[in-house]
Design a protein around this motif. Sequence first.
Motif, mmCIF file in Angstrom:
data_model
loop_
_atom_site.group_PDB
_atom_site.id
_atom_site.type_symbol
_atom_site.label_atom_id
_atom_site.label_comp_id
_atom_site.label_asym_id
_atom_site.label_seq_id
_atom_site.Cartn_x
_atom_site.Cartn_y
_atom_site.Cartn_z
ATOM 1 N N GLY A 1 4.037 0.601 3.736
ATOM 2 C CA GLY A 1 4.183 2.201 3.928
ATOM 3 C C GLY A 1 5.585 2.721 4.411
ATOM 4 O O GLY A 1 6.074 2.223 5.281
ATOM 5 N N ASN A 2 5.901 3.736 3.847
ATOM 6 C CA ASN A 2 7.053 4.503 4.010
ATOM 7 C C ASN A 2 7.293 5.130 5.505
ATOM 8 O O ASN A 2 6.226 5.599 5.693
ATOM 9 C CB ASN A 2 7.601 5.055 3.042
ATOM 10 C CG ASN A 2 8.109 4.154 1.920
ATOM 11 O OD1 ASN A 2 8.420 3.183 2.044
ATOM 12 N ND2 ASN A 2 8.233 5.032 0.454
ATOM 13 N N ILE A 3 8.398 4.877 6.257
ATOM 14 C CA ILE A 3 8.698 5.843 7.404
ATOM 15 C C ILE A 3 9.739 6.606 7.176
ATOM 16 O O ILE A 3 10.826 6.137 6.803
ATOM 17 C CB ILE A 3 8.823 4.950 8.566
ATOM 18 C CG1 ILE A 3 7.670 3.868 8.954
ATOM 19 C CG2 ILE A 3 9.324 5.772 9.686
ATOM 20 C CD1 ILE A 3 8.132 2.993 9.890
ATOM 21 N N PRO A 4 9.811 7.951 6.892
ATOM 22 C CA PRO A 4 10.821 8.812 6.626
ATOM 23 C C PRO A 4 11.884 8.699 7.363
ATOM 24 O O PRO A 4 12.010 8.581 8.564
ATOM 25 C CB PRO A 4 10.369 10.219 7.072
ATOM 26 C CG PRO A 4 8.670 10.012 6.822
ATOM 27 C CD PRO A 4 8.483 8.817 7.350
ATOM 28 N N GLY A 5 13.310 8.312 6.568
ATOM 29 C CA GLY A 5 14.517 7.942 7.192
ATOM 30 C C GLY A 5 14.744 6.754 7.605
ATOM 31 O O GLY A 5 15.804 6.177 7.855
ATOM 32 N N VAL A 6 13.644 5.614 7.432
ATOM 33 C CA VAL A 6 13.703 4.372 7.999
ATOM 34 C C VAL A 6 13.495 3.307 6.875
ATOM 35 O O VAL A 6 14.030 2.487 6.527
ATOM 36 C CB VAL A 6 12.971 4.081 9.111
ATOM 37 C CG1 VAL A 6 12.748 2.561 9.617
ATOM 38 C CG2 VAL A 6 13.077 5.135 10.297
ATOM 39 N N VAL A 7 12.021 3.593 6.014
ATOM 40 C CA VAL A 7 11.786 2.660 5.167
ATOM 41 C C VAL A 7 11.547 3.543 3.777
ATOM 42 O O VAL A 7 11.055 4.474 3.898
ATOM 43 C CB VAL A 7 10.265 2.019 5.520
ATOM 44 C CG1 VAL A 7 9.811 1.276 4.351
ATOM 45 C CG2 VAL A 7 10.627 1.157 6.796
ATOM 46 N N ASP A 8 11.936 3.043 2.605
ATOM 47 C CA ASP A 8 11.960 3.672 1.471
ATOM 48 C C ASP A 8 11.475 2.792 0.334
ATOM 49 O O ASP A 8 12.221 2.358 -0.620
ATOM 50 C CB ASP A 8 12.986 4.419 1.093
ATOM 51 C CG ASP A 8 12.790 5.442 -0.164
ATOM 52 O OD1 ASP A 8 11.871 5.692 -0.562
ATOM 53 O OD2 ASP A 8 13.908 5.629 -0.873
ATOM 54 N N ALA A 9 10.310 2.066 0.428
ATOM 55 C CA ALA A 9 9.832 0.892 -0.415
ATOM 56 C C ALA A 9 9.435 1.864 -1.804
ATOM 57 O O ALA A 9 8.683 2.616 -1.659
ATOM 58 C CB ALA A 9 8.996 0.048 0.042
ATOM 59 N N ARG A 10 9.718 1.149 -3.115
ATOM 60 C CA ARG A 10 9.192 1.857 -3.925
ATOM 61 C C ARG A 10 8.848 0.790 -5.166
ATOM 62 O O ARG A 10 8.991 -0.486 -5.057
ATOM 63 C CB ARG A 10 10.471 2.510 -4.821
ATOM 64 C CG ARG A 10 11.016 3.648 -4.045
ATOM 65 C CD ARG A 10 12.035 4.434 -4.490
ATOM 66 N NE ARG A 10 12.571 5.643 -3.866
ATOM 67 C CZ ARG A 10 13.438 6.336 -4.183
ATOM 68 N NH1 ARG A 10 13.900 6.275 -5.470
ATOM 69 N NH2 ARG A 10 13.921 7.298 -3.202
#
Length: 208
Positions: free
Chosen positions: A138-147
Amino acid sequence: MEPIPVTTEPAAYLAADEAIDHEHPVVRETASRLRATASTPYEYARTAFTFVRDTIPHSADSGDRRVTWRASDVLGLGTGICHAKSHALAALLRAEGIPAGLCYQRLTEDDGSGAVLHGLNAILLPGRTRWARIDVRGNIPGVVDARFSLDQEQLAWPVRPALGEADSPWVHAAPAPQVLAALREAPDRTRLALPTELPAGPRTESPA
């Protein structure tokens, strides 16, 4: 890093068990609904990935104290930590005949303290010879950007060896017993004590 399956038996990565309960009606209904929007296995896998990543909040992000570990409960209750969400994705993929497994990383805080085991997935789509790791934390804006990417990993957390972090290369067919035990025994998320060491590979562990 190229993921390595712990067993050469393909059926192991399609099997149902207590945690990856892809024969449960909730899993089947969800898979059917997602399949209706996808025309190929690749599209289905990407759709299932996005669904679990974006519509099931990581319980630490949402503040939900409930601890889920069965795929059907993760989907039914709409909550889970990384390990639970990886069980849910594995179940949705296996429900549609796509081999899926579980992978692990050992992560720490920025100062190298507070080690914890992170869970993610690996999949093997038809026509491909290499497993690919994907991360539905689960992404966290500005911290995690898994795709969703099969050729170039874009995971939630790249490991930092200088801080003692490490990737496990193994693709497990079933959840690591120590992870599953921690999830099942925790009265709530605030008292969840996950292991800190990476699960062993096939030399010391019998594949499920």
